[in-house]
Write an enzyme that holds these catalytic residues in place. Sequence first.
Site, PDB file in Angstrom:
ATOM      1  N   SER A  56       0.729  -1.106  -0.264  1.00  0.00           N
ATOM      2  CA  SER A  56      -0.022   0.206  -0.323  1.00  0.00           C
ATOM      3  C   SER A  56       0.836   1.158   0.133  1.00  0.00           C
ATOM      4  O   SER A  56       1.825   1.327   0.841  1.00  0.00           O
ATOM      5  CB  SER A  56      -0.464  -0.044   1.074  1.00  0.00           C
ATOM      6  N   ASP A 102      -1.617  -1.230  -3.513  1.00  0.00           N
ATOM      7  CA  ASP A 102      -2.565  -0.808  -3.187  1.00  0.00           C
ATOM      8  C   ASP A 102      -2.477   0.733  -2.582  1.00  0.00           C
ATOM      9  O   ASP A 102      -1.846   1.498  -1.820  1.00  0.00           O
ATOM     10  CB  ASP A 102      -3.376  -1.960  -2.572  1.00  0.00           C
ATOM     11  N   HIS A 103      -3.781   1.358  -2.419  1.00  0.00           N
ATOM     12  CA  HIS A 103      -4.211   2.321  -2.092  1.00  0.00           C
ATOM     13  C   HIS A 103      -3.655   3.849  -2.773  1.00  0.00           C
ATOM     14  O   HIS A 103      -2.633   4.465  -1.561  1.00  0.00           O
ATOM     15  CB  HIS A 103      -4.691   2.241  -0.834  1.00  0.00           C
ATOM     16  N   ASP A 117      -7.025   5.524  -5.451  1.00  0.00           N
ATOM     17  CA  ASP A 117      -7.940   5.709  -4.255  1.00  0.00           C
ATOM     18  C   ASP A 117      -8.232   7.163  -5.169  1.00  0.00           C
ATOM     19  O   ASP A 117      -7.616   7.320  -3.907  1.00  0.00           O
ATOM     20  CB  ASP A 117      -7.812   4.956  -3.179  1.00  0.00           C
ATOM     21  N   HIS A 124     -12.990  -4.330   0.367  1.00  0.00           N
ATOM     22  CA  HIS A 124     -12.135  -4.575   1.431  1.00  0.00           C
ATOM     23  C   HIS A 124     -11.797  -5.293   2.681  1.00  0.00           C
ATOM     24  O   HIS A 124     -13.179  -4.257   3.187  1.00  0.00           O
ATOM     25  CB  HIS A 124     -11.388  -2.778   1.044  1.00  0.00           C
ATOM     26  N   GLY A 125     -11.482  -4.177   3.443  1.00  0.00           N
ATOM     27  CA  GLY A 125     -11.586  -4.228   4.409  1.00  0.00           C
ATOM     28  C   GLY A 125     -11.905  -5.422   4.840  1.00  0.00           C
ATOM     29  O   GLY A 125     -12.330  -5.615   6.294  1.00  0.00           O
ATOM     30  N   ASN A 174      -9.378  -8.266   0.267  1.00  0.00           N
ATOM     31  CA  ASN A 174      -8.355  -8.035   0.080  1.00  0.00           C
ATOM     32  C   ASN A 174      -8.451  -8.067   2.052  1.00  0.00           C
ATOM     33  O   ASN A 174      -9.037  -7.277   3.030  1.00  0.00           O
ATOM     34  CB  ASN A 174      -7.997  -6.679   0.303  1.00  0.00           C
TER      35      ASN A 174
END
Length: 282
Positions: free
Chosen positions: A50, A84-85, A106, A210-211, A232
């Site tokens: 990330s 990521d992100h 993002d 996500h999460g 994820n």
Amino acid sequence: MPLVPTGELVAHAATERRSVAAFNVITLEHAEGIVMGAEAAGRPVILQISENAVRYHKGQLLPLALAAASMARSSAVETALHLDHVTDVELLHQAADCGFSSVMFDAGALPYAENVSATADAARWAHGAGLWLEAELGYVGGKPDSPASAHTAGVRTDPAEAAEYVARTGVDALAVAVGSSHAMTERSAALDHALIERLRDAVPVPLVLHGSSGVPDGELRSAVRAGIVKINIGTALNISLTRVVRDTLDSLPALTDPRKYLGPARDAVAGTVHSMLTVLAH
């Protein structure tokens, strides 16, 4: 084994109505543990780094990316590398040269029209560089700067808006807000499976959750059946790693050799990965 493109792993999973898991890499021990766990489970896996992890490494993407890519190439299972992100366009533009086949861009903090514009620009650049691009629409809770919880009215992804968003941006996958939250340390999230099905029917690209660390096993399986393809997972690994480090140092306060606590912590990460992949295989 050569690195496998993320898009290829996700496409195969979507075709077979199953999922592929993406695990967050912060340290070398994370990368090693993820690959160990995936090999034990005999399942493909995505190693994802990330923007926050890059920030932790003083803004340097390449060293951690090279380490993760090396682990992926030595893996006995298919392994992909994902960034990521990403909110920083300069970081996005480093992805291809650092060995990534995919990026999650993002722009979710921007107003909708600006999100669409920025994400469309990112997708055009990514496709020109041969990269697969994921984006997010809706609000997935748990980020430090988040204005609301994952259960606030109006934050979940609207199917009609999602279909429009994908058409206007050209993204290859869409992360959706369906009740999960980043950084959860308890597995208590309840997902809106009916909404996932509506999103699956409305959106022509694979859906991403996500999460997922805070989502119980049964909820994860149901989410995959409803249409989630990429899962994820990050916090669950950190919980396992930190618990072992803390317990080891508490029991051996004179210990100074980091191998004595990081080795078992790496094994704990592998165990968590194996467990999660086993859950998702059924």
